[in-house]
Design a protein around this motif. Structure first.
Motif, mmCIF file in Angstrom:
data_model
loop_
_atom_site.group_PDB
_atom_site.id
_atom_site.type_symbol
_atom_site.label_atom_id
_atom_site.label_comp_id
_atom_site.label_asym_id
_atom_site.label_seq_id
_atom_site.Cartn_x
_atom_site.Cartn_y
_atom_site.Cartn_z
ATOM 1 N N HIS A 2 0.837 -1.200 0.000
ATOM 2 C CA HIS A 2 0.000 0.000 0.000
ATOM 3 C C HIS A 2 0.873 1.251 0.000
ATOM 4 O O HIS A 2 2.069 1.187 0.284
ATOM 5 C CB HIS A 2 -0.926 0.005 1.208
ATOM 6 N N HIS A 3 0.230 2.345 -0.308
ATOM 7 C CA HIS A 3 0.896 3.647 -0.271
ATOM 8 C C HIS A 3 -0.156 4.657 0.203
ATOM 9 O O HIS A 3 -1.262 4.697 -0.334
ATOM 10 C CB HIS A 3 1.416 4.027 -1.658
ATOM 11 N N ILE A 4 0.185 5.437 1.202
ATOM 12 C CA ILE A 4 -0.738 6.430 1.739
ATOM 13 C C ILE A 4 -0.073 7.791 1.672
ATOM 14 O O ILE A 4 1.060 7.960 2.118
ATOM 15 C CB ILE A 4 -1.144 6.099 3.191
ATOM 16 N N THR A 5 -0.784 8.747 1.083
ATOM 17 C CA THR A 5 -0.291 10.117 1.036
ATOM 18 C C THR A 5 -1.271 11.011 1.769
ATOM 19 O O THR A 5 -2.471 10.744 1.803
ATOM 20 C CB THR A 5 -0.113 10.615 -0.409
ATOM 21 N N SER A 6 -0.752 12.059 2.343
ATOM 22 C CA SER A 6 -1.567 12.985 3.113
ATOM 23 C C SER A 6 -1.075 14.398 2.874
ATOM 24 O O SER A 6 0.137 14.633 2.810
ATOM 25 C CB SER A 6 -1.461 12.633 4.604
ATOM 26 N N PHE A 7 -2.012 15.319 2.721
ATOM 27 C CA PHE A 7 -1.620 16.724 2.632
ATOM 28 C C PHE A 7 -2.714 17.578 3.266
ATOM 29 O O PHE A 7 -3.882 17.227 3.274
ATOM 30 C CB PHE A 7 -1.319 17.158 1.193
ATOM 31 N N VAL A 9 -4.335 21.594 3.896
ATOM 32 C CA VAL A 9 -4.463 22.965 3.419
ATOM 33 C C VAL A 9 -5.591 23.623 4.193
ATOM 34 O O VAL A 9 -6.723 23.110 4.205
ATOM 35 C CB VAL A 9 -4.777 23.014 1.906
ATOM 36 N N ALA A 10 -5.313 24.716 4.854
ATOM 37 C CA ALA A 10 -6.327 25.562 5.508
ATOM 38 C C ALA A 10 -7.324 24.772 6.351
ATOM 39 O O ALA A 10 -8.523 24.885 6.186
ATOM 40 C CB ALA A 10 -7.057 26.390 4.463
ATOM 41 N N GLY A 11 -6.816 23.947 7.281
ATOM 42 C CA GLY A 11 -7.695 23.235 8.200
ATOM 43 C C GLY A 11 -8.339 21.983 7.640
ATOM 44 O O GLY A 11 -9.163 21.355 8.290
ATOM 45 N N ALA A 12 -7.977 21.604 6.430
ATOM 46 C CA ALA A 12 -8.509 20.389 5.819
ATOM 47 C C ALA A 12 -7.347 19.468 5.468
ATOM 48 O O ALA A 12 -6.322 19.913 4.955
ATOM 49 C CB ALA A 12 -9.306 20.718 4.565
ATOM 50 N N THR A 13 -7.526 18.191 5.750
ATOM 51 C CA THR A 13 -6.508 17.201 5.427
ATOM 52 C C THR A 13 -7.106 16.182 4.471
ATOM 53 O O THR A 13 -8.196 15.670 4.705
ATOM 54 C CB THR A 13 -6.003 16.478 6.690
ATOM 55 N N SER A 14 -6.384 15.896 3.410
ATOM 56 C CA SER A 14 -6.793 14.887 2.440
ATOM 57 C C SER A 14 -5.824 13.722 2.533
ATOM 58 O O SER A 14 -4.608 13.918 2.507
ATOM 59 C CB SER A 14 -6.791 15.476 1.034
ATOM 60 N N ILE A 15 -6.380 12.510 2.640
ATOM 61 C CA ILE A 15 -5.569 11.302 2.755
ATOM 62 C C ILE A 15 -5.984 10.354 1.633
ATOM 63 O O ILE A 15 -7.162 10.053 1.481
ATOM 64 C CB ILE A 15 -5.759 10.627 4.130
ATOM 65 N N VAL A 16 -5.000 9.900 0.864
ATOM 66 C CA VAL A 16 -5.258 9.006 -0.269
ATOM 67 C C VAL A 16 -4.621 7.653 0.023
ATOM 68 O O VAL A 16 -3.430 7.582 0.346
ATOM 69 C CB VAL A 16 -4.685 9.583 -1.579
ATOM 70 N N VAL A 17 -5.429 6.593 -0.088
ATOM 71 C CA VAL A 17 -4.938 5.233 0.123
ATOM 72 C C VAL A 17 -4.855 4.543 -1.237
ATOM 73 O O VAL A 17 -5.813 4.553 -1.996
ATOM 74 C CB VAL A 17 -5.870 4.439 1.058
ATOM 75 N N ASP A 18 -3.715 3.946 -1.513
ATOM 76 C CA ASP A 18 -3.488 3.258 -2.777
ATOM 77 C C ASP A 18 -2.997 1.842 -2.464
ATOM 78 O O ASP A 18 -2.005 1.672 -1.768
ATOM 79 C CB ASP A 18 -2.429 4.023 -3.574
ATOM 80 N N CYS A 32 -2.027 8.739 10.071
ATOM 81 C CA CYS A 32 -2.307 9.949 9.285
ATOM 82 C C CYS A 32 -3.511 10.698 9.848
ATOM 83 O O CYS A 32 -3.494 11.930 9.962
ATOM 84 C CB CYS A 32 -2.561 9.596 7.823
ATOM 85 N N VAL A 33 -4.556 9.956 10.195
ATOM 86 C CA VAL A 33 -5.755 10.592 10.768
ATOM 87 C C VAL A 33 -5.404 11.218 12.118
ATOM 88 O O VAL A 33 -5.791 12.359 12.398
ATOM 89 C CB VAL A 33 -6.923 9.587 10.889
ATOM 90 N N ASP A 34 -4.671 10.497 12.951
ATOM 91 C CA ASP A 34 -4.272 11.043 14.254
ATOM 92 C C ASP A 34 -3.438 12.311 14.090
ATOM 93 O O ASP A 34 -3.607 13.276 14.844
ATOM 94 C CB ASP A 34 -3.491 10.008 15.067
ATOM 95 N N LEU A 46 -10.983 11.051 3.215
ATOM 96 C CA LEU A 46 -10.282 9.818 2.866
ATOM 97 C C LEU A 46 -10.669 9.434 1.444
ATOM 98 O O LEU A 46 -11.840 9.182 1.167
ATOM 99 C CB LEU A 46 -10.665 8.675 3.810
ATOM 100 N N ASP A 47 -9.700 9.402 0.566
ATOM 101 C CA ASP A 47 -9.937 8.999 -0.826
ATOM 102 C C ASP A 47 -9.536 7.535 -0.968
ATOM 103 O O ASP A 47 -8.359 7.195 -0.875
ATOM 104 C CB ASP A 47 -9.134 9.880 -1.778
#
Length: 107
Positions: A2-7, A9-18, A32-34, A46-47
């Motif tokens: 697996h590969h997880i990326t997180s970024f 911006v302005a109080g929002a976090t996007s996490i992508v699981v591949d 990442c969520v923590d 969570l994408d």
């Protein structure tokens, strides 16, 4: 694998699981969520578009991530739930229902 990326911006976090959502990926996802919760994100997305497989540990890890966000008062959304992930979750739900049914009829 697996590969997880997180970024963030302005109080929002996007996490992508591949890849696979298994016990190792669930642990990494929870980290990442923590981290997003510690950084006081107001929104976590969570994408799961690229998840290729999920097992029971992965599904439980996903549930724990959702519970942690709710407990922190953070809005969490799941987007792009892949077809393989939906199929695996449906199978896991069916197995859980059967196990509960057997437990109730064994008395």
């Amino acid at each position: 694998m697996h590969h997880i990326t997180s970024f963030a911006v302005a109080g929002a976090t996007s996490i992508v699981v591949d890849g696979s959502l298994d016990v190792v990926a669930a642990y990494d996802l929870r980290c990442c969520v923590d981290a997003a919760l510690r950084q006081r994100a107001r929104f976590v997305g969570l994408d799961l578009t690229r998840v290729t497989h999920a097992d029971l540990d992965g599904a439980e890890g996903l549930r724990r991530c959702c519970a942690a966000a709710v407990a922190s008062g953070v809005a969490l959304t799941i987007t792009g739930c892949s077809r393989p992930l939906r199929a695996d979750l449906a199978v896991l739900e069916l197995k859980t229902r059967r196990a509960r049914s057997r437990a109730h009829t064994s008395f």
